[in-house]
Design a protein around this motif. Structure first.
Motif, mmCIF file in Angstrom:
data_model
loop_
_atom_site.group_PDB
_atom_site.id
_atom_site.type_symbol
_atom_site.label_atom_id
_atom_site.label_comp_id
_atom_site.label_asym_id
_atom_site.label_seq_id
_atom_site.Cartn_x
_atom_site.Cartn_y
_atom_site.Cartn_z
ATOM 1 N N GLY A 12 0.712 -1.101 -0.159
ATOM 2 C CA GLY A 12 0.048 -0.079 -0.063
ATOM 3 C C GLY A 12 0.741 1.422 0.051
ATOM 4 N N PHE A 13 2.280 0.931 0.213
ATOM 5 C CA PHE A 13 2.955 2.362 0.076
ATOM 6 C C PHE A 13 3.820 2.620 -1.169
ATOM 7 N N ILE A 14 3.881 1.633 -2.009
ATOM 8 C CA ILE A 14 4.444 1.856 -3.413
ATOM 9 C C ILE A 14 3.222 2.045 -4.310
ATOM 10 N N GLN A 15 3.261 3.419 -4.782
ATOM 11 C CA GLN A 15 2.427 4.055 -5.812
ATOM 12 C C GLN A 15 3.440 4.418 -6.967
ATOM 13 N N SER A 16 3.492 3.795 -7.856
ATOM 14 C CA SER A 16 4.411 4.360 -9.228
ATOM 15 C C SER A 16 3.531 3.737 -10.440
ATOM 16 N N GLU A 17 3.614 4.165 -11.546
ATOM 17 C CA GLU A 17 3.132 3.732 -12.818
ATOM 18 C C GLU A 17 3.622 2.376 -13.364
ATOM 19 N N LYS A 18 5.119 2.167 -12.967
ATOM 20 C CA LYS A 18 5.457 0.788 -13.159
ATOM 21 C C LYS A 18 4.850 -0.415 -12.644
ATOM 22 N N PHE A 19 4.649 -0.033 -11.175
ATOM 23 C CA PHE A 19 3.734 -1.000 -10.444
ATOM 24 C C PHE A 19 2.254 -1.221 -10.615
ATOM 25 N N THR A 20 1.711 -0.110 -10.970
ATOM 26 C CA THR A 20 0.214 0.025 -11.316
ATOM 27 C C THR A 20 -0.151 -0.920 -12.564
ATOM 28 N N GLN A 21 0.958 -0.662 -13.436
ATOM 29 C CA GLN A 21 0.741 -1.303 -14.923
ATOM 30 C C GLN A 21 0.853 -2.836 -14.583
ATOM 31 N N ILE A 22 1.599 -3.190 -13.808
ATOM 32 C CA ILE A 22 2.001 -4.642 -13.620
ATOM 33 C C ILE A 22 0.519 -5.102 -13.143
ATOM 34 N N PHE A 23 -0.085 -4.294 -12.042
ATOM 35 C CA PHE A 23 -1.465 -4.918 -11.378
ATOM 36 C C PHE A 23 -2.484 -5.011 -12.443
ATOM 37 N N GLN A 24 -2.499 -3.883 -13.075
ATOM 38 C CA GLN A 24 -3.466 -3.972 -14.173
ATOM 39 C C GLN A 24 -3.505 -4.961 -15.222
ATOM 40 N N TRP A 25 -2.459 -5.314 -15.545
ATOM 41 C CA TRP A 25 -2.247 -6.482 -16.482
ATOM 42 C C TRP A 25 -2.665 -7.863 -15.979
ATOM 43 N N LEU A 26 -2.285 -7.946 -14.695
ATOM 44 C CA LEU A 26 -2.656 -9.408 -13.744
ATOM 45 C C LEU A 26 -4.123 -9.294 -13.807
ATOM 46 N N ILE A 27 -4.589 -8.019 -13.531
ATOM 47 C CA ILE A 27 -6.239 -8.255 -13.496
ATOM 48 C C ILE A 27 -6.862 -8.493 -14.459
ATOM 49 N N ARG A 28 -6.422 -8.045 -15.788
ATOM 50 C CA ARG A 28 -7.044 -8.330 -17.067
ATOM 51 C C ARG A 28 -6.877 -9.499 -17.427
ATOM 52 N N ILE A 66 -2.670 -14.112 -5.548
ATOM 53 C CA ILE A 66 -1.196 -13.734 -5.935
ATOM 54 C C ILE A 66 -0.554 -12.857 -4.945
ATOM 55 N N PHE A 67 0.391 -13.186 -4.455
ATOM 56 C CA PHE A 67 0.911 -12.186 -3.386
ATOM 57 C C PHE A 67 2.045 -11.407 -4.011
ATOM 58 N N LYS A 276 8.137 -5.847 -23.663
ATOM 59 C CA LYS A 276 8.538 -4.851 -24.571
ATOM 60 C C LYS A 276 9.542 -5.603 -25.733
ATOM 61 N N CYS A 277 10.192 -6.417 -24.986
ATOM 62 C CA CYS A 277 11.553 -7.376 -25.751
ATOM 63 C C CYS A 277 11.057 -8.205 -26.765
ATOM 64 N N THR A 278 10.061 -9.174 -26.138
ATOM 65 C CA THR A 278 9.695 -10.516 -26.746
ATOM 66 C C THR A 278 8.152 -10.485 -27.250
ATOM 67 N N GLY A 279 7.375 -9.458 -26.732
ATOM 68 C CA GLY A 279 5.935 -9.538 -27.074
ATOM 69 C C GLY A 279 5.272 -10.500 -26.152
ATOM 70 N N VAL A 280 5.711 -11.018 -25.126
ATOM 71 C CA VAL A 280 5.133 -12.190 -24.416
ATOM 72 C C VAL A 280 4.742 -11.612 -23.147
ATOM 73 N N ASN A 281 3.353 -11.756 -22.766
ATOM 74 C CA ASN A 281 2.690 -11.336 -21.652
ATOM 75 C C ASN A 281 2.638 -12.348 -20.477
ATOM 76 N N ALA A 282 3.723 -12.153 -19.809
ATOM 77 C CA ALA A 282 3.924 -13.037 -18.499
ATOM 78 C C ALA A 282 2.587 -13.159 -17.744
ATOM 79 N N ALA A 283 1.950 -12.027 -17.497
ATOM 80 C CA ALA A 283 0.735 -12.114 -16.557
ATOM 81 C C ALA A 283 -0.335 -13.274 -17.168
ATOM 82 N N GLU A 284 -0.367 -13.516 -18.204
ATOM 83 C CA GLU A 284 -1.288 -14.606 -18.609
ATOM 84 C C GLU A 284 -0.822 -15.810 -18.236
ATOM 85 N N ALA A 285 0.559 -15.994 -18.475
ATOM 86 C CA ALA A 285 1.084 -17.274 -17.845
ATOM 87 C C ALA A 285 0.939 -17.231 -16.526
ATOM 88 N N ILE A 286 1.233 -16.263 -15.669
ATOM 89 C CA ILE A 286 1.066 -16.264 -14.113
ATOM 90 C C ILE A 286 -0.395 -16.660 -13.816
#
Length: 299
Positions: A12-28, A66-67, A276-286
């Motif tokens: 709850g204390f880390i608020q950055s675009e980099k982390f937010t993007q990861i969370f959104q990808w996992l949710i999607r 997912i922790f 960005k490098c490979t085009g593979v979305n690891a969120a889907e695999a996770i």
């Protein structure tokens, strides 16, 4: 079991675009699989969490968690309540501390840089004397790498070339846990990151930096898609299995004659750059792995 509801636990204390993007990808990614993945923070859960007869009150009980945090006290609390975590509290704890990672993987047959764990000291004392340093110098020589046990993105990692530099670094580190490592000169400025899910390599990239001994993208490194060879893949699989990880980023150095040398294992590896490098979305695999494992364990 229909994996319809899960938690994504974050800090709850880390608020950055980099982390937010990861969370959104996992949710999607979860939405695509028919799973509602609800964001929860450690600041929400720890003060309000109640354990009673293995039930969570007053929250609806998730099918799995997912922790995506390093608050291992909370992770252990959730496990004590009977929740299934990906990754487990123990695996996150071991990966978060580079000295524990080294200890856990020692004797596994994997090549790692020769490592010496620094003696524990305390905030008031720091390192008032360095009677242990000659033994470290004799075994590792200069240059050597000094790493704080806790750190990300290549930060808190130093290339030390002399005793004078060592004194400066240790004076800066003070009482923070650290270790000393053999410098793998053949891998200067480049390594590979393999994104693992279960026993499978989802994607991999070669990271390189002409201006720094560290290859991390955050430090100005570049990247290109990479196909791990059999030895590198076996090393990544062994590390993930030994550490009990469901997903991870495994960083491997290039030793003499290309021999793989394990550098680090990241339990919550950021995956935007590898996409960005490979085009593979690891969120889907996770997400697919978590749902599949949860169903398998409750079948």
């Amino acid at each position: 079991m229909e994996a319809a509801y899960a938690w994504l636990v974050v800090n709850g204390f880390i608020q950055s675009e980099k982390f937010t993007q990861i969370f959104q990808w996992l949710i999607r990614a979860a939405e695509k699989k028919g799973c509602l993945l609800e964001l929860k923070t450690n600041t929400q859960l720890l003060p309000a969490f109640i354990i009673k007869e293995n039930m969570i009150l007053p929250e609806k009980r998730p099918d799995f968690v997912i922790f995506w945090d390093k608050d291992t006290r909370l992770a252990r609390l959730l496990e004590k309540a009977g929740l299934k975590l990906f990754n487990s509290a123990q695996s996150i704890e071991i990966c978060d501390d580079k000295s524990l990672t080294y200890l856990e993987l020692s004797g596994s047959g994997m090549r790692m840089p020769e490592t010496i764990i620094a003696p524990k000291t305390f905030q008031v004392q720091g390192y008032p004397h360095l009677e242990f340093l000659p033994d470290v110098e004799n075994r590792l020589g200069y240059p050597m790498v000094v790493k704080e046990c806790y750190g990300s993105f290549g930060q808190q990692v130093f290339l030390v070339n002399s005793r004078d530099e060592m004194k400066e670094i240790l004076n800066e580190i003070k009482n923070r846990p650290c270790l000393f490592q053999e410098y793998i000169a053949a891998s200067k400025g480049h390594d590979i990151r393999i994104q693992m899910t279960g026993n499978r390599a989802v994607a991999a990239m070669h990271r390189f930096n002409q201006h720094d001994f560290r290859a991390n993208i955050t430090n100005g490194g570049s990247m290109e898609a990479y196909e791990p060879d059999a030895a590198q893949l076996e090393m990544a699989q062994t590390a993930v299995k030994k550490l009990g990880l469901d997903f991870a980023g495994v960083d491997i150095l290039f030793g003499k004659d290309g021999e793989p040398v394990l550098c680090e294992v990241n339990s919550n590896a950021h995956f935007v750059n590898i996409w960005k490098c490979t085009g593979v979305n690891a969120a889907e695999a996770i997400v697919e792995h978590c749902i599949r494992e949860c169903r398998r364990q409750t079948a």
